[in-house]
Motif scaffolding. Structure first.
Motif, PDB file in Angstrom:
ATOM      1  N   GLY A 226      -0.214   1.695  -6.261  1.00 47.76           N
ATOM      2  CA  GLY A 226      -0.591   2.936  -6.924  1.00 47.76           C
ATOM      3  C   GLY A 226       0.244   4.095  -6.407  1.00 47.76           C
ATOM      4  N   GLU A 227       0.330   5.155  -7.197  1.00 53.05           N
ATOM      5  CA  GLU A 227       1.187   6.278  -6.846  1.00 53.05           C
ATOM      6  C   GLU A 227       0.711   7.001  -5.592  1.00 53.05           C
ATOM      7  OE1 GLU A 227       4.172   7.451  -8.125  1.00 53.05           O
ATOM      8  OE2 GLU A 227       4.111   5.466  -9.041  1.00 53.05           O
ATOM      9  N   ARG A 228      -0.607   7.166  -5.446  1.00 53.97           N
ATOM     10  CA  ARG A 228      -1.118   7.894  -4.281  1.00 53.97           C
ATOM     11  C   ARG A 228      -0.775   7.158  -2.991  1.00 53.97           C
ATOM     12  NH1 ARG A 228      -5.008  11.790  -4.619  1.00 53.97           N
ATOM     13  NH2 ARG A 228      -6.003  11.021  -2.709  1.00 53.97           N
ATOM     14  N   ALA A 229      -0.980   5.840  -2.996  1.00 56.60           N
ATOM     15  CA  ALA A 229      -0.676   5.051  -1.796  1.00 56.60           C
ATOM     16  C   ALA A 229       0.822   5.056  -1.511  1.00 56.60           C
ATOM     17  CB  ALA A 229      -1.175   3.619  -1.963  1.00 56.60           C
ATOM     18  N   PHE A 230       1.627   5.028  -2.575  1.00 53.71           N
ATOM     19  CA  PHE A 230       3.083   5.039  -2.383  1.00 53.71           C
ATOM     20  C   PHE A 230       3.527   6.341  -1.737  1.00 53.71           C
ATOM     21  CE2 PHE A 230       7.210   6.478  -4.046  1.00 53.71           C
ATOM     22  CZ  PHE A 230       8.026   5.532  -3.459  1.00 53.71           C
TER      23      PHE A 230
ATOM     24  N   LEU B  28      13.175  -0.888   6.324  1.00 51.93           N
ATOM     25  CA  LEU B  28      14.071  -2.049   6.448  1.00 51.93           C
ATOM     26  C   LEU B  28      13.322  -3.381   6.441  1.00 51.93           C
ATOM     27  CD1 LEU B  28      16.600  -0.797   9.167  1.00 51.93           C
ATOM     28  CD2 LEU B  28      17.064  -1.154   6.730  1.00 51.93           C
ATOM     29  N   LEU B  29      12.139  -3.417   7.075  1.00 54.47           N
ATOM     30  CA  LEU B  29      11.464  -4.697   7.284  1.00 54.47           C
ATOM     31  C   LEU B  29      10.162  -4.873   6.511  1.00 54.47           C
ATOM     32  CD1 LEU B  29      11.876  -5.088  11.172  1.00 54.47           C
ATOM     33  CD2 LEU B  29      13.324  -6.038   9.364  1.00 54.47           C
ATOM     34  N   LEU B  30       9.441  -3.796   6.255  1.00 52.24           N
ATOM     35  CA  LEU B  30       8.083  -3.947   5.730  1.00 52.24           C
ATOM     36  C   LEU B  30       7.916  -3.539   4.268  1.00 52.24           C
ATOM     37  CD1 LEU B  30       6.101  -2.587   8.836  1.00 52.24           C
ATOM     38  CD2 LEU B  30       6.549  -4.978   8.220  1.00 52.24           C
ATOM     39  N   TYR B  31       8.689  -2.582   3.804  1.00 51.09           N
ATOM     40  CA  TYR B  31       8.487  -2.071   2.447  1.00 51.09           C
ATOM     41  C   TYR B  31       8.885  -3.113   1.403  1.00 51.09           C
ATOM     42  CZ  TYR B  31       9.010   0.655  -1.816  1.00 51.09           C
ATOM     43  OH  TYR B  31       8.917   1.109  -3.112  1.00 51.09           O
ATOM     44  N   ASP B  32       7.994  -3.338   0.451  1.00 52.63           N
ATOM     45  CA  ASP B  32       8.254  -4.264  -0.652  1.00 52.63           C
ATOM     46  C   ASP B  32       8.181  -3.483  -1.954  1.00 52.63           C
ATOM     47  OD1 ASP B  32       8.459  -6.260  -2.510  1.00 52.63           O
ATOM     48  OD2 ASP B  32       6.772  -7.456  -1.745  1.00 52.63           O
ATOM     49  N   PRO B  33       9.329  -3.230  -2.598  1.00 55.23           N
ATOM     50  CA  PRO B  33       9.319  -2.425  -3.836  1.00 55.23           C
ATOM     51  C   PRO B  33       8.520  -3.081  -4.960  1.00 55.23           C
ATOM     52  CG  PRO B  33      11.477  -3.432  -3.465  1.00 55.23           C
ATOM     53  CD  PRO B  33      10.689  -3.635  -2.222  1.00 55.23           C
ATOM     54  N   ASN B  34       8.327  -4.393  -4.881  1.00 50.12           N
ATOM     55  CA  ASN B  34       7.566  -5.080  -5.931  1.00 50.12           C
ATOM     56  C   ASN B  34       6.080  -4.753  -5.888  1.00 50.12           C
ATOM     57  OD1 ASN B  34       9.907  -6.472  -6.840  1.00 50.12           O
ATOM     58  ND2 ASN B  34       9.662  -7.966  -5.191  1.00 50.12           N
ATOM     59  N   LEU B  35       5.626  -4.207  -4.760  1.00 50.49           N
ATOM     60  CA  LEU B  35       4.207  -3.894  -4.613  1.00 50.49           C
ATOM     61  C   LEU B  35       3.873  -2.447  -4.981  1.00 50.49           C
ATOM     62  CD1 LEU B  35       3.383  -5.705  -1.237  1.00 50.49           C
ATOM     63  CD2 LEU B  35       2.915  -6.491  -3.562  1.00 50.49           C
ATOM     64  N   ARG B  36       4.875  -1.691  -5.433  1.00 49.24           N
ATOM     65  CA  ARG B  36       4.626  -0.263  -5.689  1.00 49.24           C
ATOM     66  C   ARG B  36       3.566  -0.063  -6.773  1.00 49.24           C
ATOM     67  NH1 ARG B  36       8.992   4.611  -7.015  1.00 49.24           N
ATOM     68  NH2 ARG B  36       7.395   6.179  -7.510  1.00 49.24           N
TER      69      ARG B  36
END
Length: 271
Positions: free
Chosen positions: A142-146, A130-138
């Motif tokens: 990188g896929e592993r970090a995601f 809700l507060l921290l995830y930014d989809p623009n940074l995916r």
């Protein structure tokens, strides 16, 4: 009224020292009988998943700041809860302590960790997405970090919910103070971190942007809202456990008692 109040809020009710059955901490809701083996198998699988996520987090992003993040506190609590649950199951198997009301220390430890870890894990997941995830940074992540983020902020909550649904562990509403205390302690830790001049891995004077104490009013509102969120999450866990117990008792654990045959009525002549 005073007696009733004292009885309902006795130390044993508020703490995790007594319960009607020890089997509530080592048997599954979805089994007949009270063998510790089914729940031991389930906990072993859940622990393997939680440990894999914990090790992945440590290997993927090793840094001296790992312990300042609430997500990682939650990971350690999840693993600690599950390992202590395994200890309860193994102690019952080897020491044959099947049915005692005064709980041994390892069962009390598991119960306290259960109350804190399950609530905090679900709360961490909610706050992150809700507060921290930014989809623009995916793409930048990188896929592993995601997928590590998905594991630490999603799969861990599923593991905790699985523990709730599979076990018989009681959820008492007066125990709400336990996850609230942990949440409050993390807020205090973030204040100490800020006042001591702590920096995160990027050099920021805060752990999370939403816990930036240079903006005290905004951060205080976030902390107060998070405390209210913990109450909601714990209420949800309490409701899930209540439904679990009702359904499992109705569908699985209902037993018929074999009553001895009634002696023949002396007024009747039975041939």
């Amino acid at each position: 009224m005073v007696k009733i109040y004292r009885k309902s809020l006795s130390f044993s009710t508020l703490w995790v020292s007594t319960n009607e059955k020890l089997s509530d901490f080592y048997a599954s809701s979805w089994q007949r009988g009270e063998s510790p083996i089914p729940m031991l198998i389930c906990r072993t699988v859940l622990t393997a998943v939680a440990l894999a996520i914990l090790l992945w987090s440590l290997v993927e992003a090793p840094n001296p700041y790992w312990l300042i993040y609430l997500t990682n506190w939650g990971l350690l609590l999840d693993v600690g809860m599950l390992i202590s649950g395994i200890v309860v199951s193994l102690e019952v198997i080897y020491n044959k302590t099947y049915d005692i009301k005064e709980l041994p220390w390892y069962a009390s430890l598991y119960w306290a960790l259960f109350n804190i870890a399950v609530t905090l894990s679900i709360m961490i997941t909610s706050l992150y997405w809700l507060l921290l995830y930014d989809p623009n940074l995916r793409e930048e992540m990188g896929e592993r970090a995601f997928w590590l983020d998905v594991s630490t902020h999603g799969i861990t909550s599923c593991v905790c919910l699985a523990e709730v649904l599979l076990s018989r562990t009681p959820v008492r509403f007066p125990h709400l103070y336990q996850p609230l205390s942990m949440g409050l302690w993390y807020a205090v830790f973030s204040i100490i971190f800020y006042m001591a001049g702590g920096k995160d891995i990027n050099g920021n004077p805060f752990i999370y942007d939403v816990l930036d104490w240079s903006q005290g009013k905004r951060t205080s509102i976030v902390v107060a809202a998070s405390m209210a969120g913990l109450v909601i999450v714990y209420s949800f866990v309490w409701g899930v456990a209540l439904c679990r117990d009702k359904l499992s008792t109705l569908l699985v654990r209902t037993t018929s008692h074999d009553l001895p045959a009634a002696p023949p009525d002396r007024h009747m002549r039975v041939v």
